[in-house]
Scaffold this motif. Structure first.
Motif, PDB file in Angstrom:
ATOM      1  N   THR A   1       0.818  -1.211   0.000  1.00 25.94           N
ATOM      2  CA  THR A   1       0.000   0.000   0.000  1.00 25.94           C
ATOM      3  C   THR A   1       0.854   1.265   0.000  1.00 25.94           C
ATOM      4  O   THR A   1       0.328   2.372   0.009  1.00 25.94           O
ATOM      5  CB  THR A   1      -0.929   0.020   1.216  1.00 25.94           C
ATOM      6  OG1 THR A   1      -0.144  -0.078   2.419  1.00 25.94           O
ATOM      7  CG2 THR A   1      -1.914  -1.130   1.161  1.00 25.94           C
ATOM      8  N   GLU A   2       2.144   1.110   0.032  1.00 25.86           N
ATOM      9  CA  GLU A   2       3.093   2.215  -0.025  1.00 25.86           C
ATOM     10  C   GLU A   2       4.052   1.957  -1.177  1.00 25.86           C
ATOM     11  O   GLU A   2       4.311   0.801  -1.523  1.00 25.86           O
ATOM     12  CB  GLU A   2       3.869   2.330   1.301  1.00 25.86           C
ATOM     13  CG  GLU A   2       3.015   2.741   2.488  1.00 25.86           C
ATOM     14  CD  GLU A   2       2.567   4.197   2.406  1.00 25.86           C
ATOM     15  OE1 GLU A   2       3.234   4.985   1.687  1.00 25.86           O
ATOM     16  OE2 GLU A   2       1.571   4.542   3.037  1.00 25.86           O
TER      17      GLU A   2
ATOM     18  N   ASP B   1      -2.703   9.544  -9.653  1.00 27.62           N
ATOM     19  CA  ASP B   1      -4.005  10.109  -9.296  1.00 27.62           C
ATOM     20  C   ASP B   1      -4.663  10.770 -10.506  1.00 27.62           C
ATOM     21  O   ASP B   1      -5.864  10.615 -10.744  1.00 27.62           O
ATOM     22  CB  ASP B   1      -3.848  11.128  -8.165  1.00 27.62           C
ATOM     23  CG  ASP B   1      -3.550  10.470  -6.831  1.00 27.62           C
ATOM     24  OD1 ASP B   1      -4.345   9.612  -6.409  1.00 27.62           O
ATOM     25  OD2 ASP B   1      -2.518  10.795  -6.229  1.00 27.62           O
TER      26      ASP B   1
ATOM     27  N   PRO C   1       2.888   6.284  -1.588  1.00 29.55           N
ATOM     28  CA  PRO C   1       1.635   6.926  -2.001  1.00 29.55           C
ATOM     29  C   PRO C   1       1.470   6.878  -3.516  1.00 29.55           C
ATOM     30  O   PRO C   1       2.412   7.074  -4.265  1.00 29.55           O
ATOM     31  CB  PRO C   1       1.815   8.377  -1.509  1.00 29.55           C
ATOM     32  CG  PRO C   1       2.792   8.277  -0.393  1.00 29.55           C
ATOM     33  CD  PRO C   1       3.732   7.172  -0.757  1.00 29.55           C
TER      34      PRO C   1
ATOM     35  N   GLU D   1      -8.922  10.757  -3.834  1.00 31.33           N
ATOM     36  CA  GLU D   1      -7.473  10.704  -3.688  1.00 31.33           C
ATOM     37  C   GLU D   1      -7.011   9.358  -3.192  1.00 31.33           C
ATOM     38  O   GLU D   1      -7.681   8.715  -2.375  1.00 31.33           O
ATOM     39  CB  GLU D   1      -6.992  11.797  -2.702  1.00 31.33           C
ATOM     40  CG  GLU D   1      -7.251  13.214  -3.214  1.00 31.33           C
ATOM     41  CD  GLU D   1      -6.438  13.524  -4.450  1.00 31.33           C
ATOM     42  OE1 GLU D   1      -5.287  13.073  -4.523  1.00 31.33           O
ATOM     43  OE2 GLU D   1      -6.958  14.201  -5.343  1.00 31.33           O
ATOM     44  N   SER D   2      -5.860   8.919  -3.653  1.00 34.94           N
ATOM     45  CA  SER D   2      -5.304   7.652  -3.191  1.00 34.94           C
ATOM     46  C   SER D   2      -4.728   7.838  -1.798  1.00 34.94           C
ATOM     47  O   SER D   2      -4.296   8.927  -1.436  1.00 34.94           O
ATOM     48  CB  SER D   2      -4.198   7.163  -4.139  1.00 34.94           C
ATOM     49  OG  SER D   2      -3.137   8.085  -4.126  1.00 34.94           O
ATOM     50  N   PRO D   3      -4.702   6.774  -0.972  1.00 39.08           N
ATOM     51  CA  PRO D   3      -4.168   6.924   0.386  1.00 39.08           C
ATOM     52  C   PRO D   3      -2.666   7.166   0.347  1.00 39.08           C
ATOM     53  O   PRO D   3      -1.998   6.810  -0.598  1.00 39.08           O
ATOM     54  CB  PRO D   3      -4.491   5.568   1.026  1.00 39.08           C
ATOM     55  CG  PRO D   3      -4.632   4.606  -0.121  1.00 39.08           C
ATOM     56  CD  PRO D   3      -5.183   5.408  -1.259  1.00 39.08           C
TER      57      PRO D   3
END
Length: 290
Positions: free
Chosen positions: A223-224, A276, A226, A288-290
């Protein structure tokens, strides 16, 4: 030739102009000599005509070869153009480098050997997960080396994937168990379609940010950094998803004809380097993406 000049040429000196040059020379590559009336022209005149033409051509060729050479025979010129053979001869320190061993002095070959060794070590250690290596520039230079988990869907015949700047010497040296991620888009379908923001060295202007490589080849659990979630979602939308299928799905007759039909549209596809923005354009926006 007009099209090549319009798009800005290539980073290899004269390469894209070779077909046009060949076509332009076709009418004069073989010129028939007119018949000679032996009764009116002596032997000396019959011999002098072709030899005179040959002397002019040979003389002009000597002038071109001696005095009209480009100034960047062993380096990259001020506009990013290079005599590729001269460039590699100088760095390999061999007059005629052919085999992989001939490039032993080249840093990119050393990178390839290092990656091949890393792949072998990962294969021998069953407890060690396969890795996606993102290389900033070179193992032997100042680039940063990071190890991240590889997508299990890559297949058991791939021990690791690596993002590199040289897919020739380094890619050959790595061997078949290292998946080469082309950083500059010279051969990568997605990076080649990243929207161009500024002009630079021909063929090296488009570069997909590393987050796209992570989204395509990294473990789905990542998930990283961003933007990786936005990149995954963009890859699953619209023409970008169609592009991924076109280049990665098994090539059967159905896929072949689908690719032929999709080629005109995919040829003009441009993707924003920011995940994005790309998701907004391709998927209609999902925040927005986390």
């Amino acid at each position: 030739a007009i099209w090549v000049i319009r798009v800005g040429g290539d980073f290899m000196h004269g390469r894209f102009l070779l077909p046009a040059l060949f076509g332009g020379l076709l009418p004069v590559m073989a010129v028939p000599m007119p018949p000679v009336d032996r009764g009116r022209v002596g032997r000396s005149a019959r011999v002098a005509a072709p030899w005179g033409a040959a002397v002019v051509v040979i003389g002009w060729a000597a002038v071109c070869g001696w005095g009209l050479r480009v100034p960047y025979l062993k380096a990259i010129g001020p506009w990013g153009i290079a005599d590729e053979r001269g460039f590699y001869v100088a760095r390999a320190a061999r007059a005629n480098p052919v085999t992989a061993e001939d490039y032993a002095a080249l840093g990119w070959r050393q990178d390839g050997l290092e990656l091949r060794d890393r792949a072998a070590r990962a294969r021998e250690d069953p407890e060690r997960p396969r890795q996606l290596l993102l290389v900033g520039f070179s193992f032997t230079g100042d680039g940063e080396i990071r190890e991240l988990p590889l997508d299990p869907a890559m297949g058991a015949d791939i021990d690791l994937a690596a993002q590199v700047v040289n897919i020739g010497v380094a890619g050959y040296t790595m061997g078949p168990r290292v998946f080469v991620v082309d950083r500059f888009g010279l051969a990568d379908p997605l990076a080649a379609r990243v929207r161009l923001t500024m002009r630079g060295r021909p063929g090296h202007e488009k570069e997909a940010p590393e987050v796209w490589s992570l989204a395509r080849y990294g473990d789905p659990a990542l998930t990283e950094p961003p933007g990786i979630v936005a990149a995954r979602e963009a890859l699953a939308c619209g023409e970008l998803a169609e592009l991924e299928r076109a280049v990665s799905a098994p090539l059967n007759w159905g896929r072949f004809w689908e690719n032929v039909a999709a080629a005109p549209g995919l040829h003009g596809l441009r993707v924003d380097g920011n995940p994005d923005v790309a998701r907004e354009e391709l998927c209609g926006g999902r925040g927005e993406s986390p």
